[in-house]
Design a protein around this motif. Structure first.
Motif, PDB file in Angstrom:
ATOM      1  N   SER A 195       0.706  -1.153  -0.137  1.00  0.00           N
ATOM      2  CA  SER A 195      -0.014   0.033   0.105  1.00  0.00           C
ATOM      3  C   SER A 195       0.849   1.270   0.075  1.00  0.00           C
ATOM      4  CB  SER A 195      -0.906  -0.040   1.134  1.00  0.00           C
ATOM      5  OG  SER A 195      -1.654  -1.023   1.298  1.00  0.00           O
ATOM      6  N   HIS A 196       2.113   1.205   0.707  1.00  0.00           N
ATOM      7  CA  HIS A 196       2.734   2.199   0.902  1.00  0.00           C
ATOM      8  C   HIS A 196       3.470   2.589  -0.529  1.00  0.00           C
ATOM      9  CE1 HIS A 196       5.820   5.363   2.551  1.00  0.00           C
ATOM     10  NE2 HIS A 196       6.467   4.343   1.834  1.00  0.00           N
ATOM     11  N   SER A 197       3.930   1.463  -1.213  1.00  0.00           N
ATOM     12  CA  SER A 197       4.611   1.663  -2.542  1.00  0.00           C
ATOM     13  C   SER A 197       3.446   2.219  -3.529  1.00  0.00           C
ATOM     14  CB  SER A 197       4.942   0.392  -3.145  1.00  0.00           C
ATOM     15  OG  SER A 197       5.571   0.361  -4.343  1.00  0.00           O
ATOM     16  N   GLY A 198       2.171   1.715  -3.393  1.00  0.00           N
ATOM     17  CA  GLY A 198       1.202   2.143  -4.472  1.00  0.00           C
ATOM     18  C   GLY A 198       0.834   3.707  -4.066  1.00  0.00           C
ATOM     19  N   VAL A 199       0.879   3.905  -2.798  1.00  0.00           N
ATOM     20  CA  VAL A 199       0.432   5.462  -2.275  1.00  0.00           C
ATOM     21  C   VAL A 199       1.784   6.351  -2.825  1.00  0.00           C
ATOM     22  CG1 VAL A 199       0.177   7.036  -0.487  1.00  0.00           C
ATOM     23  CG2 VAL A 199      -1.234   4.753  -0.623  1.00  0.00           C
ATOM     24  N   SER A 200       3.002   5.666  -2.642  1.00  0.00           N
ATOM     25  CA  SER A 200       4.163   6.532  -3.201  1.00  0.00           C
ATOM     26  C   SER A 200       3.806   6.787  -4.567  1.00  0.00           C
ATOM     27  CB  SER A 200       5.174   5.878  -2.786  1.00  0.00           C
ATOM     28  OG  SER A 200       5.283   5.776  -1.378  1.00  0.00           O
ATOM     29  N   LYS A 201       3.682   5.618  -5.239  1.00  0.00           N
ATOM     30  CA  LYS A 201       3.577   6.039  -6.807  1.00  0.00           C
ATOM     31  C   LYS A 201       2.565   6.861  -7.129  1.00  0.00           C
ATOM     32  CE  LYS A 201       5.307   1.321  -8.031  1.00  0.00           C
ATOM     33  NZ  LYS A 201       4.940  -0.055  -8.585  1.00  0.00           N
ATOM     34  N   PHE A 202       1.395   6.811  -6.478  1.00  0.00           N
ATOM     35  CA  PHE A 202       0.159   7.724  -6.877  1.00  0.00           C
ATOM     36  C   PHE A 202       0.681   9.141  -6.656  1.00  0.00           C
ATOM     37  CE2 PHE A 202      -3.461   9.992  -5.249  1.00  0.00           C
ATOM     38  CZ  PHE A 202      -4.399  10.137  -6.365  1.00  0.00           C
ATOM     39  N   ALA A 203       1.387   9.335  -5.386  1.00  0.00           N
ATOM     40  CA  ALA A 203       1.512  10.360  -5.043  1.00  0.00           C
ATOM     41  C   ALA A 203       2.593  11.104  -5.827  1.00  0.00           C
ATOM     42  CB  ALA A 203       2.349  10.802  -3.353  1.00  0.00           C
ATOM     43  N   ALA A 204       3.823  10.373  -6.384  1.00  0.00           N
ATOM     44  CA  ALA A 204       4.712  10.856  -7.364  1.00  0.00           C
ATOM     45  C   ALA A 204       3.891  11.388  -8.405  1.00  0.00           C
ATOM     46  CB  ALA A 204       5.733   9.603  -7.558  1.00  0.00           C
ATOM     47  N   GLY A 205       3.167  10.330  -9.206  1.00  0.00           N
ATOM     48  CA  GLY A 205       2.491  10.623 -10.285  1.00  0.00           C
ATOM     49  C   GLY A 205       1.476  11.865 -10.124  1.00  0.00           C
ATOM     50  N   PHE A 206       0.891  12.241  -9.037  1.00  0.00           N
ATOM     51  CA  PHE A 206       0.001  13.255  -8.787  1.00  0.00           C
ATOM     52  C   PHE A 206       1.021  14.519  -8.837  1.00  0.00           C
ATOM     53  CE2 PHE A 206      -2.110  16.109  -5.879  1.00  0.00           C
ATOM     54  CZ  PHE A 206      -3.515  16.072  -6.602  1.00  0.00           C
ATOM     55  N   SER A 207       2.214  14.289  -8.103  1.00  0.00           N
ATOM     56  CA  SER A 207       2.982  15.590  -7.995  1.00  0.00           C
ATOM     57  C   SER A 207       3.591  15.754  -9.578  1.00  0.00           C
ATOM     58  CB  SER A 207       4.245  15.136  -7.293  1.00  0.00           C
ATOM     59  OG  SER A 207       5.190  16.140  -6.932  1.00  0.00           O
ATOM     60  N   ASP A 208       4.071  14.848 -10.365  1.00  0.00           N
ATOM     61  CA  ASP A 208       4.201  15.041 -11.627  1.00  0.00           C
ATOM     62  C   ASP A 208       3.137  15.741 -12.264  1.00  0.00           C
ATOM     63  OD1 ASP A 208       6.735  13.893 -11.034  1.00  0.00           O
ATOM     64  OD2 ASP A 208       6.114  11.861 -12.021  1.00  0.00           O
ATOM     65  N   SER A 209       1.794  15.485 -12.264  1.00  0.00           N
ATOM     66  CA  SER A 209       0.878  16.306 -12.959  1.00  0.00           C
ATOM     67  C   SER A 209       0.533  17.481 -12.435  1.00  0.00           C
ATOM     68  CB  SER A 209      -0.526  15.237 -12.407  1.00  0.00           C
ATOM     69  OG  SER A 209      -0.469  14.123 -13.079  1.00  0.00           O
ATOM     70  N   LEU A 210       0.866  17.778 -10.991  1.00  0.00           N
ATOM     71  CA  LEU A 210       0.926  19.186 -10.832  1.00  0.00           C
ATOM     72  C   LEU A 210       1.846  19.970 -11.245  1.00  0.00           C
ATOM     73  CD1 LEU A 210      -0.061  18.807  -6.779  1.00  0.00           C
ATOM     74  CD2 LEU A 210      -1.497  19.481  -8.704  1.00  0.00           C
ATOM     75  N   LEU A 211       3.059  19.221 -11.363  1.00  0.00           N
ATOM     76  CA  LEU A 211       4.276  20.009 -11.781  1.00  0.00           C
ATOM     77  C   LEU A 211       3.868  20.567 -13.314  1.00  0.00           C
ATOM     78  CD1 LEU A 211       7.528  18.349 -10.416  1.00  0.00           C
ATOM     79  CD2 LEU A 211       6.604  20.566  -9.806  1.00  0.00           C
ATOM     80  N   SER A 212       3.402  19.371 -14.181  1.00  0.00           N
ATOM     81  CA  SER A 212       3.078  19.787 -15.580  1.00  0.00           C
ATOM     82  C   SER A 212       2.092  20.980 -15.660  1.00  0.00           C
ATOM     83  CB  SER A 212       2.780  18.201 -16.265  1.00  0.00           C
ATOM     84  OG  SER A 212       2.310  18.555 -17.502  1.00  0.00           O
ATOM     85  N   LEU A 213       1.103  20.775 -14.687  1.00  0.00           N
ATOM     86  CA  LEU A 213      -0.147  21.843 -15.031  1.00  0.00           C
ATOM     87  C   LEU A 213       0.394  23.130 -14.533  1.00  0.00           C
ATOM     88  CD1 LEU A 213      -3.048  22.204 -15.261  1.00  0.00           C
ATOM     89  CD2 LEU A 213      -3.290  21.761 -12.759  1.00  0.00           C
ATOM     90  N   GLN A 214       1.582  22.956 -13.582  1.00  0.00           N
ATOM     91  CA  GLN A 214       1.960  24.428 -13.317  1.00  0.00           C
ATOM     92  C   GLN A 214       2.931  24.868 -14.424  1.00  0.00           C
ATOM     93  OE1 GLN A 214       4.632  24.010  -9.933  1.00  0.00           O
ATOM     94  NE2 GLN A 214       4.979  26.464  -9.529  1.00  0.00           N
ATOM     95  N   ARG A 215       3.702  23.935 -14.991  1.00  0.00           N
ATOM     96  CA  ARG A 215       4.438  24.527 -16.213  1.00  0.00           C
ATOM     97  C   ARG A 215       3.454  24.785 -17.285  1.00  0.00           C
ATOM     98  NH1 ARG A 215       7.647  19.850 -14.812  1.00  0.00           N
ATOM     99  NH2 ARG A 215       6.447  18.633 -16.296  1.00  0.00           N
ATOM    100  N   GLU A 216       2.368  24.164 -17.512  1.00  0.00           N
ATOM    101  CA  GLU A 216       1.359  24.438 -18.566  1.00  0.00           C
ATOM    102  C   GLU A 216       0.818  25.982 -18.167  1.00  0.00           C
ATOM    103  OE1 GLU A 216       0.920  23.523 -21.564  1.00  0.00           O
ATOM    104  OE2 GLU A 216       2.198  21.786 -21.381  1.00  0.00           O
ATOM    105  N   THR A 217       0.650  26.218 -17.025  1.00  0.00           N
ATOM    106  CA  THR A 217      -0.130  27.400 -16.311  1.00  0.00           C
ATOM    107  C   THR A 217       0.939  28.726 -16.666  1.00  0.00           C
ATOM    108  OG1 THR A 217      -1.321  26.206 -14.955  1.00  0.00           O
ATOM    109  CG2 THR A 217      -1.329  28.622 -14.498  1.00  0.00           C
ATOM    110  N   GLU A 218       2.123  28.427 -16.299  1.00  0.00           N
ATOM    111  CA  GLU A 218       3.165  29.143 -16.446  1.00  0.00           C
ATOM    112  C   GLU A 218       3.302  29.694 -17.993  1.00  0.00           C
ATOM    113  OE1 GLU A 218       4.817  31.343 -14.566  1.00  0.00           O
ATOM    114  OE2 GLU A 218       3.784  30.252 -12.669  1.00  0.00           O
ATOM    115  N   SER A 219       3.260  28.543 -18.883  1.00  0.00           N
ATOM    116  CA  SER A 219       3.321  28.763 -20.431  1.00  0.00           C
ATOM    117  C   SER A 219       2.361  29.661 -20.953  1.00  0.00           C
ATOM    118  CB  SER A 219       3.438  27.724 -21.139  1.00  0.00           C
ATOM    119  OG  SER A 219       3.633  27.532 -22.511  1.00  0.00           O
ATOM    120  N   LEU A 220       1.041  29.070 -20.398  1.00  0.00           N
ATOM    121  CA  LEU A 220      -0.168  30.171 -20.795  1.00  0.00           C
ATOM    122  C   LEU A 220       0.010  31.580 -20.127  1.00  0.00           C
ATOM    123  CD1 LEU A 220      -3.184  27.560 -20.368  1.00  0.00           C
ATOM    124  CD2 LEU A 220      -2.278  28.513 -22.371  1.00  0.00           C
TER     125      LEU A 220
END
Length: 458
Positions: free
Chosen positions: A194-219
């Motif tokens: 569960s910890h591994s799954g949560v870590s992967k989910f958190a990492a994926g969510f963090s990457d999505s947030l960073l990507s969204l932040q970059r897109e927002t900055e680009s816009l």
């Protein structure tokens, strides 16, 4: 008398033997009772010591309620006996001090001792039963001893049953501890997964947030650039269409800054004809300016922007070099008749690396209007002046027809010819548009003007 003494002696001897046997039996019973009591005392001492140790270490006992006022916490059970030497280790989360309980898997089996004890008691009972009980004083003692032995035998039997029960309980406890250890391992594995799954989910969510932040900055940067470009266009229009878009609707002279000529120049803007936004590149109206000029004059431009003038081939190239412009030619004769010719595609020097060396070639197409087409035959030709012959005629068309134009062999239009004020006797050397007024009529007014066909940033 002597016989009486002998009988008395015999009786005394018999009595002594009987007493001796009774004493020996009594001594054996006492030893048995002492040994039983000793075993019970040892067991009680062990139980008392275990309870005391558990109570001192604050282990919850079913018959002792904790009076602690602190917050209760669940114990943590560990079964790693290699580190602590205990089969089971119990510790509280609050204080972290472990309580070790050792269960010896090789616990001694006392069943055989209890069986021997019961066999001994049975033997004593049989001996007492076979004893001569003719002497009535001894009969009561034997019965009493027999009853005591029966009671002791019952206690021994019960002790044996309890020992067997404890042995079975220990086996059950071992099985439950094994099951608990297996369950604990499974829970640890589940938590790890569960910890591994949560870590992967958190990492994926963090990457999505960073990507969204970059897109927002680009816009945000794009929006800022667009706003800056709009302001830039308002302050530095590329042509008259940008001047019109910035809110200026009056005809007149404005500064424009084409993409490929950042220094800019002055132009006349027609803001009323056919929706406005036209950049004027040529005008003839009164004959006040001579148009019979050489290459440099036509390359750089001449005349008055508010009157008769030629904008210049290099400036026209800067405006139309990437294409996407339309051309309108308005004209009038001396009888105040008017006509126009419209070409949806117009450019000068399109895609040329060195437009002057290439001769500022004309591209024009898609005619419409009322004056008739007198320019399509000139499409693809280089510009010719009296001092630079680039036409396909044996003669210099510019010198022969007193003008400068994209001559072929030679022309169907000559808007930069002589200002001859209407009909003239000479042939095709005036301000001519042959499809409308023929070869011997010089027009009173002509105005060439361009604007983007689309409002693009190219």
């Amino acid at each position: 008398m002597m016989m009486l003494n002998d009988r008395w002696t015999i009786m005394n001897n018999s009595s002594s033997e009987l007493d001796s046997k009774r004493l020996n039996k009594h001594k054996t019973c006492c030893n048995f009772l002492s040994w039983s009591i000793g075993v019970l005392v040892v067991i009680a001492a062990l139980v008392t010591t275990t309870v005391t140790i558990l109570y001192v270490n604050q282990y919850p006992l079913p018959f002792i309620s904790s009076k602690s006022g602190g917050a209760s916490s669940s114990p943590v059970i560990s079964t790693n006996s290699k580190d602590s030497g205990a089969l089971v280790t119990v510790s509280r989360v609050t204080d972290g001090e472990p309580i070790s309980i050792f269960l010896d898997p090789n616990c001694p089996d006392y069943s055989a001792n209890f069986l021997r004890w019961e066999a001994l008691q049975s033997s004593l009972l049989r001996a007492l039963s076979n004893q001569n009980t003719e002497d009535w004083p001894n009969m009561g003692l034997a019965q009493k001893l027999s009853e005591e032995l029966k009671v002791l035998s019952g206690h021994a039997h019960n002790l044996r049953l309890e020992a067997d029960s404890l042995k079975r309980g220990q086996g059950v406890l071992d099985q439950r501890l094994d099951g608990l250890q297996s369950e604990q391992s499974r829970i640890i594995q589940v938590l790890s997964d569960s910890h591994s799954g949560v870590s992967k989910f958190a990492a994926g969510f963090s990457d999505s947030l960073l990507s969204l932040q970059r897109e927002t900055e680009s816009l945000r940067r794009l929006n800022s650039d667009l706003q800056r470009d709009n302001k830039y266009k308002a302050v530095r229009p590329r042509d008259c269409s940008d001047v019109l878009a910035s809110g200026n609707t009056q005809d007149g002279v404005y500064s424009v800054f084409p993409t490929h000529d950042p220094d800019g120049f002055m132009v006349y803007c027609d803001m009323t004809t056919d929706g406005g936004g036209w950049t004027v590149i040529q005008r003839r109206e009164d004959g006040s300016v001579s148009f019979f000029r050489g290459w440099e004059a036509y390359r750089d431009g001449f005349g008055r922007t508010t009157g008769e003038h030629w904008l210049g081939l290099q400036r026209i190239y800067s405006l139309t070099r990437s294409g996407g412009y339309e051309l309108r030619i308005d004209m009038a004769d001396f009888d105040n008749a008017t006509a126009f010719a419209h070409y949806a595609d117009f450019s000068v020097g399109r895609d040329s690396v060195n437009p002057e060396e290439d001769g500022y070639p004309l591209i024009v197409d898609e005619y419409s209007g009322t004056a008739g087409d007198s320019l399509l035959k000139h499409s693809g030709m280089r510009f010719t002046t009296k001092d630079r012959d680039q036409d396909q005629s044996e003669n210099n068309c510019a010198a022969y027809y007193q003008g400068a134009w994209w001559y072929r062999n030679c022309h169907t239009s000559n808007l930069n010819g002589q200002y001859l004020s209407g009909g003239h006797a000479s042939y095709a050397d005036g301000v001519e548009w042959s499809s409308w007024t023929g070869w011997q009529y010089s027009l009173r007014f002509t105005e060439m003007k361009i604007r983007p066909t689309t409002k693009s940033d190219s």
